[in-house]
Design a protein around this motif. Structure first.
Motif, mmCIF file in Angstrom:
data_model
loop_
_atom_site.group_PDB
_atom_site.id
_atom_site.type_symbol
_atom_site.label_atom_id
_atom_site.label_comp_id
_atom_site.label_asym_id
_atom_site.label_seq_id
_atom_site.Cartn_x
_atom_site.Cartn_y
_atom_site.Cartn_z
ATOM 1 N N LEU A 61 28.145 85.513 -133.131
ATOM 2 C CA LEU A 61 27.874 86.374 -132.031
ATOM 3 C C LEU A 61 27.003 87.373 -132.601
ATOM 4 O O LEU A 61 26.099 87.676 -131.862
ATOM 5 C CB LEU A 61 29.236 87.165 -131.532
ATOM 6 C CG LEU A 61 28.997 87.858 -130.457
ATOM 7 C CD1 LEU A 61 28.744 87.184 -129.126
ATOM 8 C CD2 LEU A 61 30.312 88.699 -130.093
ATOM 9 N N ASN A 62 27.201 88.032 -133.568
ATOM 10 C CA ASN A 62 26.354 89.193 -134.175
ATOM 11 C C ASN A 62 25.049 88.599 -134.598
ATOM 12 O O ASN A 62 24.122 89.293 -134.225
ATOM 13 C CB ASN A 62 27.097 89.612 -135.529
ATOM 14 C CG ASN A 62 28.394 90.487 -135.352
ATOM 15 O OD1 ASN A 62 28.516 90.835 -134.267
ATOM 16 N ND2 ASN A 62 29.007 90.830 -136.408
ATOM 17 N N ASP A 63 24.934 87.596 -135.167
ATOM 18 C CA ASP A 63 23.744 87.001 -135.344
ATOM 19 C C ASP A 63 22.746 86.647 -134.118
ATOM 20 O O ASP A 63 21.688 87.052 -134.169
ATOM 21 C CB ASP A 63 23.827 85.753 -136.436
ATOM 22 C CG ASP A 63 23.775 86.091 -137.654
ATOM 23 O OD1 ASP A 63 24.551 87.192 -138.049
ATOM 24 O OD2 ASP A 63 23.353 85.315 -138.600
ATOM 25 N N ALA A 64 23.633 86.037 -133.221
ATOM 26 C CA ALA A 64 22.828 85.612 -131.989
ATOM 27 C C ALA A 64 22.301 86.972 -131.324
ATOM 28 O O ALA A 64 21.128 87.001 -130.757
ATOM 29 C CB ALA A 64 23.853 84.812 -131.056
ATOM 30 N N LEU A 65 23.149 88.051 -131.108
ATOM 31 C CA LEU A 65 22.889 89.134 -130.437
ATOM 32 C C LEU A 65 21.799 89.998 -131.229
ATOM 33 O O LEU A 65 20.824 90.318 -130.566
ATOM 34 C CB LEU A 65 24.007 90.173 -130.446
ATOM 35 C CG LEU A 65 25.052 89.663 -129.667
ATOM 36 C CD1 LEU A 65 26.375 90.803 -129.621
ATOM 37 C CD2 LEU A 65 24.820 89.820 -128.289
ATOM 38 N N VAL A 66 21.492 89.701 -132.460
ATOM 39 C CA VAL A 66 20.614 90.686 -133.082
ATOM 40 C C VAL A 66 19.401 89.600 -133.138
ATOM 41 O O VAL A 66 18.325 90.249 -132.651
ATOM 42 C CB VAL A 66 20.831 90.927 -134.439
ATOM 43 C CG1 VAL A 66 19.804 91.440 -135.535
ATOM 44 C CG2 VAL A 66 22.134 91.749 -134.642
ATOM 45 N N GLU A 67 19.332 88.425 -133.638
ATOM 46 C CA GLU A 67 18.054 87.806 -133.713
ATOM 47 C C GLU A 67 17.641 87.237 -132.190
ATOM 48 O O GLU A 67 16.403 87.286 -132.158
ATOM 49 C CB GLU A 67 18.371 86.468 -134.425
ATOM 50 C CG GLU A 67 18.982 86.764 -135.871
ATOM 51 C CD GLU A 67 19.591 85.376 -136.412
ATOM 52 O OE1 GLU A 67 19.582 84.293 -136.065
ATOM 53 O OE2 GLU A 67 19.876 85.496 -137.744
ATOM 54 N N ILE A 68 18.405 86.744 -131.527
ATOM 55 C CA ILE A 68 17.818 86.280 -130.070
ATOM 56 C C ILE A 68 17.329 87.541 -129.118
ATOM 57 O O ILE A 68 16.439 87.587 -128.837
ATOM 58 C CB ILE A 68 18.665 85.281 -129.337
ATOM 59 C CG1 ILE A 68 18.995 84.379 -130.383
ATOM 60 C CG2 ILE A 68 18.123 84.927 -128.130
ATOM 61 C CD1 ILE A 68 17.983 83.430 -130.767
ATOM 62 N N THR A 69 18.111 88.677 -129.104
ATOM 63 C CA THR A 69 17.851 89.605 -128.639
ATOM 64 C C THR A 69 16.243 90.166 -128.855
ATOM 65 O O THR A 69 15.534 90.603 -128.157
ATOM 66 C CB THR A 69 18.542 90.778 -128.651
ATOM 67 O OG1 THR A 69 20.029 90.338 -128.087
ATOM 68 C CG2 THR A 69 18.346 92.072 -127.662
ATOM 69 N N GLY A 70 16.238 90.288 -130.255
ATOM 70 C CA GLY A 70 14.913 90.676 -130.743
ATOM 71 C C GLY A 70 13.752 89.815 -130.417
ATOM 72 O O GLY A 70 12.798 90.214 -130.227
ATOM 73 N N SER A 71 14.320 88.405 -130.729
ATOM 74 C CA SER A 71 13.169 87.585 -130.278
ATOM 75 C C SER A 71 12.674 87.669 -128.854
ATOM 76 O O SER A 71 11.446 87.664 -128.794
ATOM 77 C CB SER A 71 13.556 86.226 -130.692
ATOM 78 O OG SER A 71 13.860 86.023 -131.969
ATOM 79 N N LEU A 72 13.513 87.977 -127.949
ATOM 80 C CA LEU A 72 13.152 87.804 -126.396
ATOM 81 C C LEU A 72 12.422 89.038 -126.380
ATOM 82 O O LEU A 72 11.377 88.903 -125.483
ATOM 83 C CB LEU A 72 14.376 87.724 -125.586
ATOM 84 C CG LEU A 72 15.200 86.558 -125.762
ATOM 85 C CD1 LEU A 72 16.641 86.713 -125.089
ATOM 86 C CD2 LEU A 72 14.456 85.400 -125.173
ATOM 87 N N ALA A 73 12.638 90.408 -127.082
ATOM 88 C CA ALA A 73 12.005 91.421 -126.800
ATOM 89 C C ALA A 73 10.562 91.370 -127.356
ATOM 90 O O ALA A 73 9.430 91.717 -126.686
ATOM 91 C CB ALA A 73 12.682 92.521 -127.533
ATOM 92 N N ILE A 115 8.983 82.745 -121.921
ATOM 93 C CA ILE A 115 9.797 83.600 -122.817
ATOM 94 C C ILE A 115 11.277 82.641 -122.939
ATOM 95 O O ILE A 115 11.769 82.718 -123.929
ATOM 96 C CB ILE A 115 10.084 84.897 -121.981
ATOM 97 C CG1 ILE A 115 8.733 85.712 -122.231
ATOM 98 C CG2 ILE A 115 11.111 85.622 -122.948
ATOM 99 C CD1 ILE A 115 8.923 87.107 -121.336
ATOM 100 N N ALA A 116 11.624 82.377 -121.721
ATOM 101 C CA ALA A 116 12.993 81.571 -121.783
ATOM 102 C C ALA A 116 13.003 80.232 -122.478
ATOM 103 O O ALA A 116 13.792 80.148 -123.341
ATOM 104 C CB ALA A 116 13.374 81.099 -120.258
ATOM 105 N N LEU A 117 11.730 79.844 -122.347
ATOM 106 C CA LEU A 117 11.706 78.325 -123.242
ATOM 107 C C LEU A 117 11.619 78.648 -124.804
ATOM 108 O O LEU A 117 12.158 78.010 -125.578
ATOM 109 C CB LEU A 117 10.283 77.638 -122.750
ATOM 110 C CG LEU A 117 10.011 76.395 -123.299
ATOM 111 C CD1 LEU A 117 11.187 75.296 -123.486
ATOM 112 C CD2 LEU A 117 8.540 75.808 -122.998
ATOM 113 N N SER A 118 10.835 79.589 -125.011
ATOM 114 C CA SER A 118 10.563 80.127 -126.498
ATOM 115 C C SER A 118 12.088 80.337 -127.192
ATOM 116 O O SER A 118 12.384 80.063 -128.373
ATOM 117 C CB SER A 118 9.692 81.253 -126.799
ATOM 118 O OG SER A 118 8.574 80.792 -125.940
ATOM 119 N N GLY A 119 12.850 81.381 -126.233
ATOM 120 C CA GLY A 119 14.062 81.654 -126.851
ATOM 121 C C GLY A 119 15.165 80.584 -126.791
ATOM 122 O O GLY A 119 15.808 80.557 -127.724
#
Length: 292
Positions: A144-156, A168-172
């Motif tokens: 959970l922690n890694d996904a929240l940090v990494e994916i939220t950062g990537s999407l931003a 953006i959705a496809l890349s994420g």
């Protein structure tokens, strides 16, 4: 405190005890482990003893709160019985504060015995912390922690660099699938190297938690129109806050850690990485001169 107020307070405590008994018994019916089942039944019977003590002062019978019993039973099926029992124990701790009131302590002679038995509940419950969800909580936290940090950062970062919700959705999604597999295999190797027996389950919990979190985070980008990438990111950040809130609350109950401190810590890390990644997306787009 007059007699009417005193009786009303004791009746409330009496109701809590009989309701607690029914909750423990209801949860025990869904537990297969014999040790945990017998322990819950034993605690349920202690609640009945406390109920009988209060009845001596009220001379009345009280029915359990059926809605509350149903609610806690449902919670145990969704979040596990350890979480539900800890939540119930926290409510009973509030009742203990009432029992420490001098007016009640002086009037109800058996309050010391009740307090001692209630406090023993938690010690007994520690021995039953072997529910699978709780046993693999560290693996779930990791995913959970890694996904929240990494994916939220990537999407931003993708949001400003790509400026199209579908892209953006496809890349994420691609990033998330690759990362979830990477996290699962890393956890597998780490647990196996540490000589732990359940390394396969640990890796599955980590990978699945990561992937489910990814799906939640990219969902807004799938529903918003192509040009509403800013609104999609805002909704994703709202989802991040909700997920952190729910998970931190769960951990604070099960592991008895400070909710506020843990929540603010996780939120600060996630939002901090998001802001940094968003700025990085702006810089990367300008430096590379890419216009999509």
């Amino acid at each position: 405190m007059n007699d009417n107020d005193f009786k009303k307070m004791i009746l409330n405590l009496q109701s809590n005890e009989i309701t607690g008994r029914e909750i423990y018994r209801s949860i025990s019916e869904n537990i297969k482990d014999p040790h945990n089942k017998s322990l819950l039944i034993e605690i349920a019977e202690e609640e009945l003893v406390h109920y009988s003590i209060y009845k001596k002062y009220t001379s009345e019978d009280v029915d359990p709160d059926k809605k509350k019993v149903m609610l806690y039973t449902i919670l145990s099926k969704i979040f596990g019985y350890i979480f539900t029992i800890r939540l119930l124990e926290r409510e009973e701790d509030r009742a203990l504060e009432i029992l420490r009131d001098p007016d009640i302590a002086d009037s109800v002679l058996d309050t010391k015995a009740i307090r001692e038995q209630e406090e023993e509940h938690e010690e007994k419950l520690i021995s039953m912390l072997n529910e699978e969800k709780v046993s693999y909580i560290s693996s779930i936290i990791l995913g959970l922690n890694d996904a929240l940090v990494e994916i939220t950062g990537s999407l931003a970062g993708f949001t400003f660099a790509l400026q199209n919700t579908r892209i953006i959705a496809l890349s994420g999604l691609i990033t998330g699938i690759a990362a979830s597999l990477s996290m699962a295999f890393s956890q597998y190797l780490a647990e196996k190297s540490a000589g732990k027996h359940n390394y396969i389950k640990a890796s599955l919990y980590t990978g699945i938690t990561y992937f489910v979190t990814v799906l939640l985070l990219i969902m807004p980008f799938l529903f918003f129109p192509d040009n509403m990438y800013g609104a999609a990111l805002a909704v994703t950040l709202f989802i991040v806050i909700i997920v952190i809130f729910i998970f931190t609350f769960y951990i604070s109950i099960v592991k008895k850690v400070n909710f506020k401190q843990r929540f603010l810590e996780m939120l600060a890390i996630s939002i901090g990485v998001t802001i940094f990644s968003f700025l990085l997306g702006i810089i990367a787009k300008k430096l590379l001169g890419i216009d999509i």
